[in-house]
Motif scaffolding. Structure first.
Motif, mmCIF file in Angstrom:
data_model
loop_
_atom_site.group_PDB
_atom_site.id
_atom_site.type_symbol
_atom_site.label_atom_id
_atom_site.label_comp_id
_atom_site.label_asym_id
_atom_site.label_seq_id
_atom_site.Cartn_x
_atom_site.Cartn_y
_atom_site.Cartn_z
ATOM 1 N N PHE A 31 0.708 -1.339 -0.147
ATOM 2 C CA PHE A 31 0.097 -0.012 0.045
ATOM 3 C C PHE A 31 0.750 1.291 0.009
ATOM 4 O O PHE A 31 0.485 2.256 -0.510
ATOM 5 C CB PHE A 31 -1.037 0.113 1.188
ATOM 6 N N GLY A 32 2.010 1.192 0.558
ATOM 7 C CA GLY A 32 2.789 2.466 0.559
ATOM 8 C C GLY A 32 3.513 2.662 -0.641
ATOM 9 O O GLY A 32 3.605 3.843 -1.388
ATOM 10 N N MET A 33 3.794 1.798 -1.632
ATOM 11 C CA MET A 33 4.199 1.888 -2.896
ATOM 12 C C MET A 33 2.918 2.315 -3.752
ATOM 13 O O MET A 33 3.165 2.997 -4.611
ATOM 14 C CB MET A 33 4.949 0.690 -3.379
ATOM 15 N N LEU A 34 1.823 1.841 -3.617
ATOM 16 C CA LEU A 34 0.758 2.061 -4.291
ATOM 17 C C LEU A 34 0.432 3.518 -4.326
ATOM 18 O O LEU A 34 -0.363 4.055 -5.300
ATOM 19 C CB LEU A 34 -0.472 1.166 -4.213
ATOM 20 N N ILE A 35 0.801 4.100 -3.046
ATOM 21 C CA ILE A 35 0.422 5.721 -2.634
ATOM 22 C C ILE A 35 1.498 6.500 -3.134
ATOM 23 O O ILE A 35 1.583 7.347 -3.717
ATOM 24 C CB ILE A 35 -0.133 5.663 -1.196
ATOM 25 N N GLY A 36 2.689 5.941 -2.672
ATOM 26 C CA GLY A 36 3.902 6.978 -2.527
ATOM 27 C C GLY A 36 4.294 6.971 -4.215
ATOM 28 O O GLY A 36 4.723 8.189 -4.588
ATOM 29 N N VAL A 37 4.492 5.909 -4.748
ATOM 30 C CA VAL A 37 4.952 5.961 -6.422
ATOM 31 C C VAL A 37 4.118 6.895 -7.259
ATOM 32 O O VAL A 37 4.783 7.924 -7.632
ATOM 33 C CB VAL A 37 5.050 4.954 -7.036
ATOM 34 N N VAL A 54 -1.020 -1.413 12.506
ATOM 35 C CA VAL A 54 0.129 -1.510 12.443
ATOM 36 C C VAL A 54 0.401 -1.138 10.603
ATOM 37 O O VAL A 54 1.479 -0.511 10.324
ATOM 38 C CB VAL A 54 0.535 -2.983 12.454
ATOM 39 N N THR A 55 -0.616 -1.663 9.901
ATOM 40 C CA THR A 55 -0.165 -1.423 8.463
ATOM 41 C C THR A 55 -0.170 0.170 8.097
ATOM 42 O O THR A 55 0.570 0.859 7.312
ATOM 43 C CB THR A 55 -1.449 -1.936 7.744
ATOM 44 N N PHE A 56 -1.227 0.887 8.791
ATOM 45 C CA PHE A 56 -1.031 2.371 8.723
ATOM 46 C C PHE A 56 0.174 3.064 9.042
ATOM 47 O O PHE A 56 0.854 3.893 8.290
ATOM 48 C CB PHE A 56 -2.320 2.830 9.635
ATOM 49 N N VAL A 57 0.911 2.500 10.207
ATOM 50 C CA VAL A 57 2.166 3.009 10.564
ATOM 51 C C VAL A 57 3.176 2.652 9.517
ATOM 52 O O VAL A 57 3.988 3.693 9.132
ATOM 53 C CB VAL A 57 2.487 2.568 11.888
ATOM 54 N N ILE A 58 3.173 1.574 8.968
ATOM 55 C CA ILE A 58 4.000 1.237 8.028
ATOM 56 C C ILE A 58 4.202 2.099 6.559
ATOM 57 O O ILE A 58 5.073 2.409 6.153
ATOM 58 C CB ILE A 58 4.270 -0.466 7.620
ATOM 59 N N VAL A 59 2.706 1.995 6.190
ATOM 60 C CA VAL A 59 2.241 2.826 5.096
ATOM 61 C C VAL A 59 2.945 4.409 5.207
ATOM 62 O O VAL A 59 3.630 4.898 4.283
ATOM 63 C CB VAL A 59 0.988 2.841 4.538
ATOM 64 N N TYR A 60 2.673 4.943 6.350
ATOM 65 C CA TYR A 60 2.991 6.398 6.630
ATOM 66 C C TYR A 60 4.484 6.584 6.637
ATOM 67 O O TYR A 60 5.089 7.326 6.058
ATOM 68 C CB TYR A 60 2.486 6.799 8.040
ATOM 69 N N THR A 61 4.918 5.390 7.263
ATOM 70 C CA THR A 61 6.744 5.582 7.412
ATOM 71 C C THR A 61 7.338 5.440 5.774
ATOM 72 O O THR A 61 8.274 5.969 5.683
ATOM 73 C CB THR A 61 7.192 4.316 8.144
ATOM 74 N N ILE A 62 6.628 4.721 5.069
ATOM 75 C CA ILE A 62 7.398 4.551 3.649
ATOM 76 C C ILE A 62 6.956 5.523 2.516
ATOM 77 O O ILE A 62 7.793 5.811 1.729
ATOM 78 C CB ILE A 62 6.691 3.159 3.044
ATOM 79 N N VAL A 63 5.611 6.080 2.545
ATOM 80 C CA VAL A 63 5.203 6.946 1.678
ATOM 81 C C VAL A 63 6.188 8.167 1.469
ATOM 82 O O VAL A 63 6.307 8.695 0.323
ATOM 83 C CB VAL A 63 3.800 7.435 2.049
ATOM 84 N N PHE A 64 6.449 9.059 2.556
ATOM 85 C CA PHE A 64 7.015 10.210 2.401
ATOM 86 C C PHE A 64 8.363 10.102 2.052
ATOM 87 O O PHE A 64 8.821 10.995 1.203
ATOM 88 C CB PHE A 64 6.912 10.936 3.752
ATOM 89 N N PRO A 65 9.261 9.160 2.655
ATOM 90 C CA PRO A 65 10.688 9.158 1.953
ATOM 91 C C PRO A 65 10.829 8.614 0.399
ATOM 92 O O PRO A 65 11.389 9.089 -0.391
ATOM 93 C CB PRO A 65 11.328 8.063 2.605
ATOM 94 N N LEU A 66 9.722 7.976 0.044
ATOM 95 C CA LEU A 66 9.606 7.330 -1.378
ATOM 96 C C LEU A 66 9.055 8.593 -2.174
ATOM 97 O O LEU A 66 9.823 8.864 -3.234
ATOM 98 C CB LEU A 66 8.501 6.160 -1.385
ATOM 99 N N MET A 67 8.192 9.416 -1.844
ATOM 100 C CA MET A 67 7.824 10.462 -2.591
ATOM 101 C C MET A 67 9.062 11.514 -2.910
ATOM 102 O O MET A 67 9.127 12.113 -3.983
ATOM 103 C CB MET A 67 6.532 11.094 -1.837
ATOM 104 N N ILE A 68 9.506 11.732 -1.726
ATOM 105 C CA ILE A 68 10.858 12.591 -1.761
ATOM 106 C C ILE A 68 11.935 12.278 -2.859
ATOM 107 O O ILE A 68 12.631 12.914 -3.536
ATOM 108 C CB ILE A 68 11.233 12.908 -0.219
ATOM 109 N N SER A 69 12.322 10.900 -2.783
ATOM 110 C CA SER A 69 13.310 10.137 -3.476
ATOM 111 C C SER A 69 12.825 10.271 -4.972
ATOM 112 O O SER A 69 13.673 10.727 -5.790
ATOM 113 C CB SER A 69 13.271 8.946 -3.189
ATOM 114 N N ILE A 70 11.328 10.409 -5.224
ATOM 115 C CA ILE A 70 10.936 10.370 -6.470
ATOM 116 C C ILE A 70 10.950 12.031 -7.258
ATOM 117 O O ILE A 70 11.464 11.978 -8.113
ATOM 118 C CB ILE A 70 9.501 9.817 -6.665
ATOM 119 N N VAL A 71 10.647 12.774 -6.375
ATOM 120 C CA VAL A 71 10.810 14.286 -6.588
ATOM 121 C C VAL A 71 12.507 14.337 -6.923
ATOM 122 O O VAL A 71 12.633 15.169 -8.018
ATOM 123 C CB VAL A 71 10.475 14.944 -5.777
ATOM 124 N N SER A 72 13.423 13.983 -6.186
ATOM 125 C CA SER A 72 14.642 14.131 -6.476
ATOM 126 C C SER A 72 14.976 13.538 -7.933
ATOM 127 O O SER A 72 15.861 14.361 -8.426
ATOM 128 C CB SER A 72 15.492 13.768 -5.070
#
Length: 259
Positions: free
Chosen positions: A70-76, A122-140
């Motif tokens: 879910f983190g990748m489905l949202i973050g990418v 638990v899933t919510f916490v993991i998704v939250y942790t993954i989404v923002f670093p992934l988004m910032i890396s993509i923007v970079s």
């Protein structure tokens, strides 16, 4: 060659294990607080024989899988939207910086109120942790794609979709791979923190339950399992994926460096 690689990989652990054994044998700390490798390995075998460790490890991996999915489905897609749209960037960048600064564990009290002691929490916490670093890396990554290449593609008649799929996406893929690897590392730590606080099973819960029972050996087992599992996942899956992605799709930076 293979032997050298094994030595480089596992050699640094030898003095650590030796030091661990010496400290335990000298009883620098009371055995109730510090146990040696032999005791830990016996506990490891016991937990496997009883089926506790395989069951808990399976629960942790299942939670990590759903959180990463879910983190990748949202973050990418969200990362590419922010990177490609000037107005989306202006609107969301302060929010990205704000939520990126809030540690995942800070969400646990309110998450427990919302979802209780459940897989969703638990899933919510993991998704939250993954989404923002992934988004910032993509923007970079998108920002690193040379503008000259984008303009050249447009001058040759490429449309917006074609420029994205054939220029921007390949150029940003190395950063996406790095973001996935980094996000997974954060997600793994968030999973354990969540299991310690809200979990009813999993490796994190095993460590917390052992601490509650004043059984320090179980804590050592959990720590070793976490380290070994992440080391194997990173070395066998994430690092090769990142390396091959950079080798395959890092041609824009390579071509630019060769000018």
């Amino acid at each position: 060659m293979g032997e050298n690689r094994v030595v480089r990989t596992f050699g640094p652990f030898v003095p650590v294990i030796l030091l661990w054994w010496i400290i335990a044998e000298l009883e620098v700390f009371p055995s109730a607080f510090f146990v040696g490798p032999g005791t830990v390995f016996e506990k490891f075998d016991e937990l496997i024989a009883k089926g506790i460790l395989p069951a808990y490890l399976g629960d942790s991996l299942e939670r990590l899988f759903y959180g990463v999915l879910f983190g990748m489905l949202i973050g990418v897609p969200a990362g590419f939207i922010v990177a490609m749209s000037a107005w989306a960037r202006k609107l969301t960048w302060p929010l990205l910086m704000f939520f990126q600064a809030i540690a995942d564990i800070a969400w646990l009290p309110i998450v427990i109120v919302w979802f209780g002691f459940s897989l969703t929490a638990v899933t919510f916490v993991i998704v939250y942790t993954i989404v923002f670093p992934l988004m910032i890396s993509i923007v970079s990554g998108v920002e690193q794609v040379p503008r000259d290449v984008v303009r050249a593609a447009r001058s040759l008649g490429a449309g917006r979709l074609q420029v994205f799929t054939e220029v921007i996406l390949p150029g940003a893929l190395p950063a996406v791979a790095t973001g996935i690897r980094t996000g997974l590392g954060y997600g793994w730590r968030a999973l354990i923190a969540a299991e310690i606080i809200v979990g009813t099973s999993g490796v994190g819960f095993l460590m917390f339950d052992s601490r509650r029972a004043q059984e320090v050996t179980g804590v050592f087992v959990g720590m070793i399992v976490l380290g070994v599992l992440w080391f194997a996942l990173d070395a066998l899956v994430l690092a090769p994926f990142e390396r091959r992605t950079i080798e395959r799709w890092g041609m824009i930076r390579t071509a630019e460096a060769g000018r």
